[in-house]
Scaffold this motif. Structure first.
Motif, PDB file in Angstrom:
ATOM      1  N   VAL A 325      -1.691  50.462  -7.122  1.00 18.67           N
ATOM      2  CA  VAL A 325      -1.414  49.448  -6.722  1.00 18.67           C
ATOM      3  C   VAL A 325      -1.953  48.760  -7.615  1.00 18.67           C
ATOM      4  N   VAL A 326      -1.772  47.773  -8.762  1.00 19.96           N
ATOM      5  CA  VAL A 326      -2.536  47.279  -9.315  1.00 19.96           C
ATOM      6  C   VAL A 326      -2.489  45.469  -9.739  1.00 19.96           C
ATOM      7  N   SER A 327      -3.140  44.941  -9.776  1.00 19.98           N
ATOM      8  CA  SER A 327      -2.384  43.714 -10.161  1.00 19.98           C
ATOM      9  C   SER A 327      -2.707  43.333 -11.602  1.00 19.98           C
ATOM     10  N   GLU A 332      -7.595  44.245 -11.014  1.00 21.70           N
ATOM     11  CA  GLU A 332      -7.838  44.001  -9.411  1.00 21.70           C
ATOM     12  C   GLU A 332      -6.840  45.255  -9.125  1.00 21.70           C
ATOM     13  N   VAL A 333      -7.830  46.266  -8.241  1.00 20.38           N
ATOM     14  CA  VAL A 333      -6.647  47.244  -8.022  1.00 20.38           C
ATOM     15  C   VAL A 333      -6.523  46.980  -5.963  1.00 20.38           C
ATOM     16  N   LEU A 334      -5.585  47.114  -6.182  1.00 23.35           N
ATOM     17  CA  LEU A 334      -5.217  46.669  -4.494  1.00 23.35           C
ATOM     18  C   LEU A 334      -4.819  47.604  -3.509  1.00 23.35           C
ATOM     19  N   ALA A 335      -4.955  48.691  -4.025  1.00 22.95           N
ATOM     20  CA  ALA A 335      -4.246  49.325  -2.970  1.00 22.95           C
ATOM     21  C   ALA A 335      -4.402  51.374  -3.881  1.00 22.95           C
ATOM     22  N   GLN A 336      -5.201  52.052  -3.161  1.00 20.88           N
ATOM     23  CA  GLN A 336      -4.996  53.518  -3.632  1.00 20.88           C
ATOM     24  C   GLN A 336      -4.690  54.473  -3.574  1.00 20.88           C
ATOM     25  N   ALA A 547       5.620  51.237 -12.906  1.00 24.03           N
ATOM     26  CA  ALA A 547       5.875  50.982 -13.484  1.00 24.03           C
ATOM     27  C   ALA A 547       5.292  49.195 -13.380  1.00 24.03           C
ATOM     28  N   TYR A 548       5.816  48.349 -13.622  1.00 23.76           N
ATOM     29  CA  TYR A 548       4.983  47.373 -13.506  1.00 23.76           C
ATOM     30  C   TYR A 548       6.385  45.643 -13.722  1.00 23.76           C
ATOM     31  N   SER A 549       6.086  44.545 -12.292  1.00 27.32           N
ATOM     32  CA  SER A 549       6.382  43.554 -12.888  1.00 27.32           C
ATOM     33  C   SER A 549       5.437  42.457 -13.129  1.00 27.32           C
ATOM     34  N   GLN A 550       5.821  40.858 -12.927  1.00 24.68           N
ATOM     35  CA  GLN A 550       4.119  40.473 -13.253  1.00 24.68           C
ATOM     36  C   GLN A 550       3.879  40.019 -12.117  1.00 24.68           C
ATOM     37  N   LYS A 551       4.161  40.793 -10.899  1.00 24.04           N
ATOM     38  CA  LYS A 551       2.913  40.195 -10.167  1.00 24.04           C
ATOM     39  C   LYS A 551       2.599  42.328 -10.447  1.00 24.04           C
ATOM     40  N   VAL A 552       2.868  43.279 -10.220  1.00 24.14           N
ATOM     41  CA  VAL A 552       1.527  44.010  -9.729  1.00 24.14           C
ATOM     42  C   VAL A 552       1.829  45.323 -10.932  1.00 24.14           C
ATOM     43  N   VAL A 553       1.202  46.622 -11.851  1.00 21.97           N
ATOM     44  CA  VAL A 553       1.414  47.210 -11.621  1.00 21.97           C
ATOM     45  C   VAL A 553       1.839  48.297 -10.797  1.00 21.97           C
TER      46      VAL A 553
END
Length: 765
Positions: A325-327, A332-336, A547-553
């Motif tokens: 999960v990336v911002s 920024e990498v939020l989770a891996q 997938a990507y939204s306006q918050k995260v990839v």
């Protein structure tokens, strides 16, 4: 007498020579020890909210022990210095590295007890021993004494004391007071209370016996801490009231629970690699704290979701999963999640976010983006998903959907249009473009992969895909993923234009365009704007969803560590479901939520309803349309109407139309052409093609493109299907025939001429 004097002289000379040799040997052994040595300071990692993540220590290859700390001190902490010297070396500043009084006292105690009771080691001697640990023998004690004197003379008392406070062991792998204060109490050493100072200053005498995390060790450390406070009170360093408070606090002191490393070993190993290679450096050497971008709460949830979904897929042969999960805004990498379990079976120790795997169709958006950038593709072009020109490439559903708009072709993830685009762009051009995006670093010829490069033969990594997809999500700006606030951030570079990035985003986020390959309200549809692409490699070895939204990839890979096949596990049927769950967690969406929002639209483009059958603008006669964003110079004509003439009973409208146009065509063609031979051929469909109807589309929109080759050019030709005239058209324009099941024959003829093409048989299922 003379002979005796001569012998005495020789003996004295030999003794002096032996002493000189011993002195030289001693100096040679001491000099290498007369320098400061220390391991590099080990950093402590915190998540983006300040929660403990891990600390990166030094491994002792001999014992397997991991040591931490060794933080240098910018300034000597005055209160802790006085507490340390109170019992360890009271006369530290009055001797040159060896305390003669302590040596005499130790000798007397050891001789009177006939065993070793006191070692007389000064701070300087302890520094020498900690820098070069050796057996605790009398000889090595002599070497430590010499090294202590040399260190003090060379660097001075304050520097030696600072080195001691950097190296001293404080138990549980912690070295140095700056690290110990953070490790045990979570604060800088200057913020420690007198009780905490007394406790920590007691530990270095015997870190194992005074381990504060064990009840008996804490009891011993507290007892010695009281001695420290008594000496400080005697020396008038603390007053009576202050000492009384400190004694009481020391008795009541309870060690806080040490922070535990979370279940995120692959993430920690990733940071270890980033630190070891210098890509992340602490802002301050004396306080080596790393503030990572990881959100531990999200990390735990993504890990739990990954394991839960993988358990439901194991029956189909899936053994491993990876997720990131990336911002979108910051990168920024939020989770891996590197695997389902580092210590688990099925090669769990591999980090599958960094493993090269076949990406399936996840590279297609970049092929379309490059075609748009090069002007090879426009949103109104019709791309053929047909057996003709497929070069042996098909889709997993073993069907061909006929002519499609680029929006549909990408959203439906059709292989033939993608490979045809790749052929038009060029293998080398595409290969270099994908390398510029960081999707590979190969130096082999692009011909090695051929047209299948667009559908999965070019291996890549999940983290590389996340970086490239973020460029699409971030209006075409390509930038490295960010792992910590201390990571130097390189400026972004433009990978594709803002117009292309937003157009591709609109393709990937259009649920209507995914029909018929992906049904509505499934794993690819969200209550808020999301652009998504799935991928499945050959033999169902890899299943992907990005997938990507306006918050995260969000990216997910599902597969096996042994590269084995799964049982029809596609990206849409597996990875996309996990991506959906992670997206819901990030956006905190609930069933029934519906956001009235969309991605930013491409600038200088206007929405136009296009008929999906032929890409023409809708004139309210086309029942199936898609909204496309077009520039003014891309605006298409309205949908063409087929004229029908009422010629009386017994004549069908289609036949009448063809006959009327054929009659008018004879005026344009004429018979007086000097007898020139006209060559007619059908280029599409190919002979003996097998066509599959799309059962999810209305029958009127299952159409087959008919294309002709005519030399020299003539104004019009007549298409015949099964021996009956079907349409009169310009030979340079395709005609679309409504697909009907069965065997059919196609032919081209000239109006009022004898020339005909060969008959092309086609089979429709």
């Amino acid at each position: 007498m003379a002979l005796l004097r001569t012998r005495r002289s020789k003996f004295t000379a030999l003794c002096l020579l032996a002493v000189a040799a011993g002195t030289i040997a001693y100096i040679c052994l001491v000099v290498p020890r007369a320098q400061f040595l220390a391991p590099a300071p080990t950093p402590i990692l915190y998540d983006r909210n300040g929660a403990f993540l891990a600390q990166v220590g030094h491994s002792d290859d001999g014992s397997g022990r991991i040591d931490y700390g060794y933080w240098p001190l910018e300034d000597l902490p005055d209160r802790f210095v006085k507490a340390t010297l109170a019992l360890e070396d009271k006369r530290f500043f009055s001797h040159a590295g060896v305390d003669p009084y302590a040596v005499g006292r130790a000798a007397w105690q050891n001789l009177s007890a006939i065993r070793r009771r006191s070692g007389a080691s000064t701070i300087a001697m302890q520094v020498a021993r900690m820098q070069q640990p050796e057996a605790r023998t009398f000889f090595h004690k002599i070497l430590e004494a010499g090294a202590g004197i040399a260190l003090t003379l060379r660097y001075g008392h304050h520097a030696v004391l600072a080195q001691y406070l950097r190296l001293a062991p404080y138990g549980n792998g912690s070295h140095g007071i700056a690290h110990a204060a953070r490790f045990y109490f979570g604060k800088p050493v200057t913020d420690l209370s007198w009780a905490e100072i007394a406790l920590l200053s007691a530990i270095p005498q015997s870190p194992t016996r005074m381990n504060p995390l064990r009840p008996d060790g804490l009891r011993r450390a507290v007892q010695r801490g009281h001695q420290v406070l008594d000496v400080l009170q005697t020396q008038k360093i603390i007053g009576t009231d202050e000492a009384e408070i400190a004694h009481r606090q020391l008795n009541e002191l309870r060690m806080p629970d040490l922070p535990r490393r979370p279940d995120a070993l692959h993430v920690i190993l990733r940071y270890h690699d980033l630190i070891e290679t210098g890509r992340i450096k602490p802002a301050a050497a004396n306080t080596p704290l790393i503030h990572t971008t990881i959100d531990l709460s999200l990390q735990r949830d993504v890990t739990a979701l990954s394991r839960r979904f993988l358990d439901s897929w194991r029956s189909a042969g899936a053994l491993q999963v990876a997720a990131m999960v990336v911002s979108r805004e910051t990168g920024e990498v939020l989770a891996q999640v590197g695997s389902s379990n580092y210590y688990g079976r099925h090669a769990g120790s591999f980090d599958y976010t960094q493993r090269q795997r076949s990406p399936g169709s996840t590279l297609k958006p970049f092929v379309y983006a490059l075609a748009l950038e090069r002007g090879i593709l426009k949103p109104t072009d019709m791309l053929l998903d047909m057996p003709e020109g497929a070069s042996g490439i098909g889709d997993a559903d073993r069907e061909f959907l006929g002519p499609m708009l680029p929006r549909q072709a990408l959203a439906n993830s059709r292989n033939v249009p993608a490979t045809n685009l790749l052929r038009s762009i060029g293998l080398e051009t595409t290969f270099h473009f994908l390398r510029d995006l960081g999707l590979h670093d190969l130096e082999i010829p692009a011909d090695h992969f051929g047209l299948s490069m667009a559908i999965g033969s070019l291996p890549t990594r999940l983290d590389s895909l996340m970086r490239a997809y973020r460029a699409l999500a971030n209006d075409g700006q390509l930038q490295d993923l960010r792992w910590a606030s201390e990571q130097p951030q390189q400026p972004s570079v433009r990978a594709v234009s803002l117009d292309t990035a937003r157009l591709i985003t609109s393709f990937l986020s259009d649920p209507q365009a995914r029909l018929p390959s992906f049904h509505r309200y499934g794993s690819l549809e969200y209550p808020f704007p999301v652009a998504i692409k799935t991928g499945t490699s050959q033999g169902y070895r890899d299943a992907w969803a990005i997938a990507y939204s306006q918050k995260v990839v969000v990216g997910v890979w599902v597969g096996r560590g042994d590269n084995g096949t799964m049982n029809r596990m596609t990206g849409a049927s597996s990875a996309a479901h996990l991506v959906h769950a992670i997206m819901d967690r990030v956006h905190e969406s609930k069933p029934g939520d519906l956001a009235d929002a969309r991605f930013p639209t491409p600038p200088d483009r206007k929405p136009v309803d296009l008929c999906i059958v032929n890409g023409a603008a809708n004139d309210n006669t086309c029942s199936q349309t898609l909204v496309e964003w077009l520039k003014p110079n891309e605006m298409p004509e309205l949908t063409a109407k087929v004229p029908h003439l009422d010629t009386g009973a017994g004549t069908t409208p289609a036949t009448a139309g063809v006959g009327a146009r054929a009659a008018s065509a004879s005026l344009a063609t004429g018979r007086d052409d000097g007898g020139q031979q006209i060559h007619l051929a059908i280029s599409t469909p190919a002979r003996n093609s097998q066509i599959w109807r799309n059962p999810e589309q209305p029958a009127a929109y299952n159409r087959l493109a008919l294309k002709a080759e005519v030399k020299p050019r003539v104004p019009q030709i007549v298409w015949y299907v099964d021996g009956q005239p079907f349409a009169v058209t310009d030979p340079d324009r395709p005609v679309f025939w409504p697909i009907q099941s069965g065997e059919h024959r196609f032919q081209i003829r000239l109006p009022y001429r004898d020339e005909t093409s060969a008959v092309i048989p086609v089979y429709v299922q």
